[in-house]
Design a protein around this motif. Structure first.
Motif, PDB file in Angstrom:
ATOM      1  N   ASP A   1      62.050  23.279  41.563  1.00  0.00           N
ATOM      2  CA  ASP A   1      63.213  24.330  41.615  1.00  0.00           C
ATOM      3  C   ASP A   1      63.009  25.547  40.799  1.00  0.00           C
TER       4      ASP A   1
ATOM      5  N   GLU B   1      58.665  24.328  46.336  1.00  0.00           N
ATOM      6  CA  GLU B   1      59.941  24.786  46.483  1.00  0.00           C
ATOM      7  C   GLU B   1      60.841  23.680  46.892  1.00  0.00           C
ATOM      8  N   LEU B   2      61.634  22.736  46.212  1.00  0.00           N
ATOM      9  CA  LEU B   2      62.360  21.575  46.747  1.00  0.00           C
ATOM     10  C   LEU B   2      61.990  20.866  47.966  1.00  0.00           C
TER      11      LEU B   2
ATOM     12  N   TYR C   1      59.372  26.385  35.887  1.00  0.00           N
ATOM     13  CA  TYR C   1      59.137  25.905  37.202  1.00  0.00           C
ATOM     14  C   TYR C   1      58.056  24.811  37.304  1.00  0.00           C
TER      15      TYR C   1
END
Length: 155
Positions: free
Chosen positions: A94, A126-127, A100
């Motif tokens: 995230d 990312e997610l 990160y």
């Protein structure tokens, strides 16, 4: 045939989804694979010795921390000699947080410290994996298996 273990922990289901994409593509490439959710399945760090290669997935908690349910597994890794094992890490991340994918980085460092050979850079998504991310997961698997074959051929 190479035996690959895919281990992961997932809170929201994102890292689990990545692990399942990886498992599916390994099977498509005719690789023997075992999939374990670390906090749910009965798996210990010593079990890693039964495989040629390790793919380890984690989400990141807080400001780059290893998730609570993985802390014991992370610490237990320090006492296992993984020399001769190939490895790589992956995880859902995230960008809202300053570090990160910090847990992914920590697991990669821990595996290397245990003697595992990190074959390719970590995969950070990312997610929730989107269509482009699925392709990145498949490329991750292809690069990993190509390097695994080359690594095993040298031995």
């Amino acid at each position: 045939m190479q035996r690959v273990v895919v281990l992961f922990a997932s809170m929201s289901g994102n890292t689990e989804e990545i692990a399942e994409i990886i498992e599916t593509h390994l099977l498509e490439l005719k690789v023997s694979v075992s999939l374990f959710q670390i906090d749910m399945d009965d798996v210990e760090v010593e079990d890693l010795l039964n495989y040629d290669a390790i793919l380890l997935g984690s989400y990141t908690w807080g400001d780059g921390d290893v998730p609570y349910e993985l802390e014991d597994f992370y610490e237990d890794l320090a006492v296992v000699d993984l020399s001769g094992k190939a490895a790589a890490c992956f995880g859902s991340c995230d960008s809202m947080y300053p570090a990160y994918g910090g847990a992914v980085d920590k697991f990669e460092e821990q595996l290397a410290a245990c003697g595992a050979k990190i074959l390719i850079p970590s995969l950070k998504v990312e997610l929730t994996p989107e269509e482009d991310d699925v392709k990145r997961c498949q490329k991750f698997v292809e690069d990993f298996t190509k390097n695994l074959h080359a690594s095993l051929a040298k031995n």
